[in-house]
Enzyme design. Structure first.
Site, PDB file in Angstrom:
ATOM      1  N   GLU A  35       0.851  -1.198   0.000  1.00 20.52           N
ATOM      2  CA  GLU A  35       0.000   0.000   0.000  1.00 20.52           C
ATOM      3  C   GLU A  35       0.884   1.244   0.000  1.00 20.52           C
ATOM      4  N   GLY A  40      -6.986   0.874   3.771  1.00 24.28           N
ATOM      5  CA  GLY A  40      -8.395   1.276   3.700  1.00 24.28           C
ATOM      6  C   GLY A  40      -8.721   2.006   2.407  1.00 24.28           C
ATOM      7  N   ALA A 119       4.078   0.150  -5.414  1.00 28.12           N
ATOM      8  CA  ALA A 119       4.548  -1.022  -6.166  1.00 28.12           C
ATOM      9  C   ALA A 119       4.653  -0.673  -7.647  1.00 28.12           C
ATOM     10  N   GLY A 185     -23.616  14.501  -9.532  1.00 29.07           N
ATOM     11  CA  GLY A 185     -23.719  13.049  -9.377  1.00 29.07           C
ATOM     12  C   GLY A 185     -23.652  12.695  -7.902  1.00 29.07           C
ATOM     13  N   ILE A 187     -21.102  12.238  -5.651  1.00 24.33           N
ATOM     14  CA  ILE A 187     -20.290  12.986  -4.686  1.00 24.33           C
ATOM     15  C   ILE A 187     -20.767  14.428  -4.595  1.00 24.33           C
ATOM     16  N   VAL A 271     -16.746  15.304 -11.171  1.00 27.08           N
ATOM     17  CA  VAL A 271     -17.276  14.897 -12.483  1.00 27.08           C
ATOM     18  C   VAL A 271     -16.925  13.443 -12.799  1.00 27.08           C
ATOM     19  N   ALA A 320     -17.588   0.392  -3.135  1.00 29.98           N
ATOM     20  CA  ALA A 320     -16.710  -0.334  -2.216  1.00 29.98           C
ATOM     21  C   ALA A 320     -17.147  -1.788  -2.029  1.00 29.98           C
ATOM     22  N   HIS A 444     -43.444  -4.148  13.035  1.00 32.48           N
ATOM     23  CA  HIS A 444     -44.186  -2.882  13.049  1.00 32.48           C
ATOM     24  C   HIS A 444     -43.759  -2.058  14.254  1.00 32.48           C
TER      25      HIS A 444
HETATM   26  P1  FAD Z   1      -9.356   2.237  -3.570  1.00 29.95           P
HETATM   27  O1  FAD Z   1     -10.230   2.344  -2.375  1.00 29.95           O
HETATM   28  O2  FAD Z   1      -9.186   3.439  -4.421  1.00 29.95           O
HETATM   29  O3  FAD Z   1      -7.935   1.740  -3.033  1.00 29.95           O
HETATM   30  C1  FAD Z   1      -6.835   1.602  -3.861  1.00 29.95           C
HETATM   31  C2  FAD Z   1      -5.596   1.643  -3.006  1.00 29.95           C
HETATM   32  O4  FAD Z   1      -4.476   1.293  -3.815  1.00 29.95           O
HETATM   33  C3  FAD Z   1      -5.283   3.038  -2.438  1.00 29.95           C
HETATM   34  O5  FAD Z   1      -5.100   2.954  -1.046  1.00 29.95           O
HETATM   35  C4  FAD Z   1      -3.981   3.453  -3.151  1.00 29.95           C
HETATM   36  O6  FAD Z   1      -3.137   4.209  -2.320  1.00 29.95           O
HETATM   37  C5  FAD Z   1      -3.369   2.093  -3.452  1.00 29.95           C
HETATM   38  N1  FAD Z   1      -2.461   2.101  -4.600  1.00 29.95           N
HETATM   39  C6  FAD Z   1      -2.677   2.593  -5.855  1.00 29.95           C
HETATM   40  N2  FAD Z   1      -1.607   2.347  -6.650  1.00 29.95           N
HETATM   41  C7  FAD Z   1      -0.698   1.692  -5.873  1.00 29.95           C
HETATM   42  C8  FAD Z   1       0.590   1.159  -6.117  1.00 29.95           C
HETATM   43  N3  FAD Z   1       1.169   1.242  -7.331  1.00 29.95           N
HETATM   44  N4  FAD Z   1       1.241   0.569  -5.109  1.00 29.95           N
HETATM   45  C9  FAD Z   1       0.672   0.459  -3.882  1.00 29.95           C
HETATM   46  N5  FAD Z   1      -0.548   0.930  -3.597  1.00 29.95           N
HETATM   47  C10 FAD Z   1      -1.229   1.534  -4.579  1.00 29.95           C
HETATM   48  N6  FAD Z   1     -18.563   3.658  -2.482  1.00 29.95           N
HETATM   49  C11 FAD Z   1     -19.581   3.056  -1.844  1.00 29.95           C
HETATM   50  O7  FAD Z   1     -19.812   1.865  -2.056  1.00 29.95           O
HETATM   51  N7  FAD Z   1     -20.354   3.737  -0.936  1.00 29.95           N
HETATM   52  C12 FAD Z   1     -20.138   5.039  -0.641  1.00 29.95           C
HETATM   53  O8  FAD Z   1     -20.843   5.622   0.183  1.00 29.95           O
HETATM   54  C13 FAD Z   1     -19.072   5.706  -1.308  1.00 29.95           C
HETATM   55  N8  FAD Z   1     -18.801   6.992  -1.034  1.00 29.95           N
HETATM   56  C14 FAD Z   1     -17.740   7.596  -1.652  1.00 29.95           C
HETATM   57  C15 FAD Z   1     -17.482   8.924  -1.356  1.00 29.95           C
HETATM   58  C16 FAD Z   1     -16.422   9.577  -1.961  1.00 29.95           C
HETATM   59  C17 FAD Z   1     -16.147  11.025  -1.611  1.00 29.95           C
HETATM   60  C18 FAD Z   1     -15.588   8.858  -2.868  1.00 29.95           C
HETATM   61  C19 FAD Z   1     -14.407   9.538  -3.497  1.00 29.95           C
HETATM   62  C20 FAD Z   1     -15.839   7.538  -3.172  1.00 29.95           C
HETATM   63  C21 FAD Z   1     -16.932   6.890  -2.574  1.00 29.95           C
HETATM   64  N9  FAD Z   1     -17.238   5.564  -2.861  1.00 29.95           N
HETATM   65  C22 FAD Z   1     -18.293   4.959  -2.233  1.00 29.95           C
HETATM   66  C23 FAD Z   1     -16.447   4.769  -3.819  1.00 29.95           C
HETATM   67  C24 FAD Z   1     -15.451   3.859  -3.074  1.00 29.95           C
HETATM   68  O9  FAD Z   1     -14.610   4.659  -2.264  1.00 29.95           O
HETATM   69  C25 FAD Z   1     -14.645   3.054  -4.066  1.00 29.95           C
HETATM   70  O10 FAD Z   1     -15.523   2.336  -4.914  1.00 29.95           O
HETATM   71  C26 FAD Z   1     -13.737   2.053  -3.365  1.00 29.95           C
HETATM   72  O11 FAD Z   1     -12.853   2.697  -2.483  1.00 29.95           O
HETATM   73  C27 FAD Z   1     -12.928   1.249  -4.391  1.00 29.95           C
HETATM   74  O12 FAD Z   1     -12.112   0.352  -3.742  1.00 29.95           O
HETATM   75  P2  FAD Z   1     -10.767  -0.187  -4.412  1.00 29.95           P
HETATM   76  O13 FAD Z   1     -10.201  -1.173  -3.441  1.00 29.95           O
HETATM   77  O14 FAD Z   1     -11.014  -0.610  -5.784  1.00 29.95           O
HETATM   78  O15 FAD Z   1      -9.796   1.077  -4.537  1.00 29.95           O
HETATM   79  P1  NAD Z   2     -20.737  10.591 -10.916  1.00 27.60           P
HETATM   80  O1  NAD Z   2     -20.509   9.853 -12.154  1.00 27.60           O
HETATM   81  O2  NAD Z   2     -21.677  10.057  -9.907  1.00 27.60           O
HETATM   82  O3  NAD Z   2     -21.268  12.059 -11.254  1.00 27.60           O
HETATM   83  C1  NAD Z   2     -20.566  12.931 -12.087  1.00 27.60           C
HETATM   84  C2  NAD Z   2     -21.568  13.965 -12.606  1.00 27.60           C
HETATM   85  O4  NAD Z   2     -20.832  14.997 -13.228  1.00 27.60           O
HETATM   86  C3  NAD Z   2     -22.521  13.390 -13.645  1.00 27.60           C
HETATM   87  O5  NAD Z   2     -23.835  13.716 -13.291  1.00 27.60           O
HETATM   88  C4  NAD Z   2     -22.077  14.062 -14.951  1.00 27.60           C
HETATM   89  O6  NAD Z   2     -23.144  14.284 -15.836  1.00 27.60           O
HETATM   90  C5  NAD Z   2     -21.499  15.361 -14.420  1.00 27.60           C
HETATM   91  N1  NAD Z   2     -20.486  15.971 -15.278  1.00 27.60           N
HETATM   92  C6  NAD Z   2     -19.489  15.362 -15.960  1.00 27.60           C
HETATM   93  N2  NAD Z   2     -18.717  16.288 -16.582  1.00 27.60           N
HETATM   94  C7  NAD Z   2     -19.230  17.509 -16.276  1.00 27.60           C
HETATM   95  C8  NAD Z   2     -18.867  18.855 -16.588  1.00 27.60           C
HETATM   96  N3  NAD Z   2     -17.806  19.115 -17.356  1.00 27.60           N
HETATM   97  N4  NAD Z   2     -19.622  19.853 -16.094  1.00 27.60           N
HETATM   98  C9  NAD Z   2     -20.701  19.588 -15.305  1.00 27.60           C
HETATM   99  N5  NAD Z   2     -21.082  18.329 -14.975  1.00 27.60           N
HETATM  100  C10 NAD Z   2     -20.368  17.308 -15.440  1.00 27.60           C
HETATM  101  O7  NAD Z   2     -19.276  10.863 -10.310  1.00 27.60           O
HETATM  102  P2  NAD Z   2     -18.794  11.335  -8.874  1.00 27.60           P
HETATM  103  O8  NAD Z   2     -19.890  12.048  -8.153  1.00 27.60           O
HETATM  104  O9  NAD Z   2     -17.503  12.030  -9.082  1.00 27.60           O
HETATM  105  O10 NAD Z   2     -18.531   9.960  -8.138  1.00 27.60           O
HETATM  106  C11 NAD Z   2     -17.589   9.031  -8.685  1.00 27.60           C
HETATM  107  C12 NAD Z   2     -17.956   7.628  -8.321  1.00 27.60           C
HETATM  108  O11 NAD Z   2     -17.733   7.410  -6.932  1.00 27.60           O
HETATM  109  C13 NAD Z   2     -19.431   7.284  -8.526  1.00 27.60           C
HETATM  110  O12 NAD Z   2     -19.696   6.882  -9.853  1.00 27.60           O
HETATM  111  C14 NAD Z   2     -19.631   6.178  -7.570  1.00 27.60           C
HETATM  112  O13 NAD Z   2     -19.275   4.977  -8.200  1.00 27.60           O
HETATM  113  C15 NAD Z   2     -18.655   6.478  -6.444  1.00 27.60           C
HETATM  114  N6  NAD Z   2     -19.388   7.050  -5.278  1.00 27.60           N
HETATM  115  C16 NAD Z   2     -20.351   6.310  -4.693  1.00 27.60           C
HETATM  116  C17 NAD Z   2     -21.044   6.828  -3.619  1.00 27.60           C
HETATM  117  C18 NAD Z   2     -22.099   5.993  -2.970  1.00 27.60           C
HETATM  118  O14 NAD Z   2     -22.125   4.799  -3.224  1.00 27.60           O
HETATM  119  N7  NAD Z   2     -22.945   6.565  -2.136  1.00 27.60           N
HETATM  120  C19 NAD Z   2     -20.770   8.091  -3.142  1.00 27.60           C
HETATM  121  C20 NAD Z   2     -19.796   8.825  -3.774  1.00 27.60           C
HETATM  122  C21 NAD Z   2     -19.098   8.284  -4.840  1.00 27.60           C
END
Ligand code: FAD
Ligand code: NAD
Length: 465
Positions: A35, A40, A119, A185, A187, A271, A320, A444
């Site tokens: 990592e 996480g 890595a 979207g 976020i 975006v 996730a 209920h």
């Molecule tokens: P990541 O969680 O991105 O983990 C990848 C890891 O790999 C990182 O720790 C990185 O440092 C490490 N890494 C990368 N390259 C290397 C390398 N070369 N060597 C060593 N380590 C490396 N999803 C949900 O399901 N529910 C939610 O409510 C939700 N909310 C979100 C809110 C926000 C603001 C954001 C940004 C995302 C949210 N997501 C949510 C999406 C969710 O975080 C991701 O889908 C999830 O973390 C993906 O898991 P992953 O293991 O594929 O990658």
């Molecule tokens: P998103 O794909 O959900 O939303 C991006 C939005 O930006 C879209 O509605 C798109 O039409 C708009 N957009 C794209 N280009 C634009 C531009 N130039 N100007 C204005 N609007 C534009 O992406 P996100 O909100 O960045 O989230 C990324 C990913 O993270 C999600 O697809 C989701 O998989 C994951 N995520 C999940 C959760 C959850 O599960 N509750 C929460 C946060 C993030």
């Protein structure tokens, strides 16, 4: 530094990678995880967990603020609350820290070796990691790529100064007075609503004709209504063009084609996210792509033998729990067990106010597959528990095959419906029919009764509507 040889090497300790490593360790597979940052991944450090902490704090603040207005129907009045955002963020960081240690502890308990550093592939079976104490070479029989995703940056609006990513937004210790969010979207709306509740004047700029375009308009309508109540301005069909010359506003092209300046202290760009494909020597192993993501099969195998990929690096939905399920499956496969991706659905929750849950097919998706369907929809306005929580907005909707009543999809929008995602996912995974849901005793008073009533409605005999 002595080289390491192992059976399984996992690159990235996000929810995909760490779950894969823990399960492999439990199964007795000699496992190493690398990592670059903190265990996480995005989810735990700058994604799911910190965003939900901020959303919760904002919800509490807004509720109390509402009571200070002496308009609370509950008969509770309070003095106007004050926000110390630095303290809120410190509380959020405390949760993240505890979970970081928890993941490290679980990896150690499963006898997984943790290597800190980035890595880089030398070849398909060998990576080098720049650690604090030198270059570590790791050779593995099997490699799992779980490098996740990163925020998409707009070339004409690069991160820096007032232009921030979700990671920066989750670390702000001073509330922006005026926040412009580019992208309506997941976020953008989760965080945009939270900042509006904390007191920022929020404007959302969305390129598509409506917010959350991935959901049908019936599901997003209550969210749009609430955005209005919170004073959030939503500009749809609008395109961000760049920062104003003074750096104090976002220049946009509004839906009618005219240019507008939106004053902003901070501009949050959300975006979408892109797979992390750089910095780990992908060019050395040249894996097949599916668009911008790594191509995988139904066992998460890439185009190179012995190299798997899981999580966000493999594409949509970037969630996730999908990453975790893939990680668990791959660990089982590496341990010699027969597994393929046979999930019937990946539930999704959008933690807006109200929340949105989807599992399986929407009515439109089912129809697009040529299916004849029955739909049952039950409003929370007719649910006693929802009334007692001032949460009458929204509904539960069940989509089933018309011929044998097999449930194809379940959706809900409403206060706190994220917790219903478990029941929805379970029903679809277990192959429930409308009669199974209708015939299950639902406690209920709960919002879950809305699920049972939606199934009854599809069968033509709802009781409470
Ligand atoms: P990541 O969680 O991105 O983990 C990848 C890891 O790999 C990182 O720790 C990185 O440092 C490490 N890494 C990368 N390259 C290397 C390398 N070369 N060597 C060593 N380590 C490396 N999803 C949900 O399901 N529910 C939610 O409510 C939700 N909310 C979100 C809110 C926000 C603001 C954001 C940004 C995302 C949210 N997501 C949510 C999406 C969710 O975080 C991701 O889908 C999830 O973390 C993906 O898991 P992953 O293991 O594929 O990658
Ligand atoms: P998103 O794909 O959900 O939303 C991006 C939005 O930006 C879209 O509605 C798109 O039409 C708009 N957009 C794209 N280009 C634009 C531009 N130039 N100007 C204005 N609007 C534009 O992406 P996100 O909100 O960045 O989230 C990324 C990913 O993270 C999600 O697809 C989701 O998989 C994951 N995520 C999940 C959760 C959850 O599960 N509750 C929460 C946060 C993030």
């Amino acid at each position: 530094m002595k080289d390491i040889s192992c059976k399984l090497l996992v690159i990235g300790a996000g929810p995909g990678g760490y779950v894969c490593a823990i399960r492999a360790g439990q199964l007795g597979v000699d496992t190493v995880i690398v990592e670059a940052e903190k265990p996480g991944g995005t989810c735990l450090n700058v994604g799911c967990i910190p965003s939900k902490a901020l959303i919760h704090a904002a919800e509490v603040f807004e509720k109390v603020s509402h009571m200070a207005g002496a308009k609370s129907p509950l008969g509770i009045t309070v003095e106007a609350p004050k926000l110390d955002l630095a303290k809120t963020i410190a509380w959020k960081n405390g949760i993240v820290g505890r979970l970081n240690s928890g993941v490290t502890g679980l990896l150690k308990k499963a006898k997984v070796k943790i290597v800190h550093g980035r890595a880089k592939f030398r070849d398909g079976k060998t990576v080098e990691v720049e650690t604090e104490t030198g270059t570590q070479i790791i050779r593995a029989e099997t490699v799992v790529i779980a490098t996740g995703s990163a925020p998409v940056e707009l070339p004409f609006l690069p991160f820096g100064g007032p232009v921030i990513s979700s990671t920066d937004a989750l670390a702000l210790t001073k509330l922006p007075e005026k926040l412009v969010v580019v992208g309506g979207g997941y976020i953008g709306l989760e965080l945009g609503m939270a900042f509006a509740k904390l007191g920022s004047k929020v404007t959302v700029v969305e390129a598509e004709a409506r917010i959350l375009p991935q959901y049908d308009s019936e599901l997003t309508r209550p969210v749009s209504k609430r955005l209005g109540e919170l004073g959030v301005t939503v500009l749809t069909g609008a395109k961000a063009k760049g920062l104003s010359s003074k750096g104090d506003a976002l220049v946009i092209e509004a839906s009618g084609g005219e240019e507008q300046k939106l004053p902003a202290d901070k501009i949050l760009v959300t975006v979408g996210r892109k797979p992390v494909m750089d910095g780990w020597g992908l060019e050395e192993i040249d894996l097949d792509r599916a668009g911008k993501f790594l191509r995988i099969d139904d066992q998460c195998r890439t185009s190179m033998r012995g190299v798997y990929a899981i999580g966000d690096v493999t594409g949509e939905p970037m969630l996730a729990h999908r990453a975790m399920a893939q990680g668990e499956m791959v660990a089982e496969i590496v341990a010699g067990n027969k597994r393929t991706w046979d999930k019937r659905c990946i539930p999704a929750v959008c933690f807006t106010d109200p929340e949105i849950v989807t599992a399986g097919l929407s009515p439109d998706e089912a129809r697009a597959q040529g299916r004849e369907i029955k739909i049952g929809q039950f409003p929370f306005a007719a649910n006693g528990r929802a009334m007692t929580m001032l949460g009458e907005e929204g509904f539960v909707r069940v989509v089933a095959r018309a011929d044998n009543h097999l449930v194809l999809g379940i959706q809900a929008v409403g206060h706190g419906v994220s917790e219903l995602s478990t029941a929805f996912g379970l029903a679809i995974e277990m192959g429930a029919r409308l009669e199974d849901i209708a015939g299950t005793i639902h406690a209920h008073p709960t919002q879950g009764e809305g699920f049972q009533e939606a199934a009854l409605k599809a069968l033509g005999h709802a009781l409470h509507i």
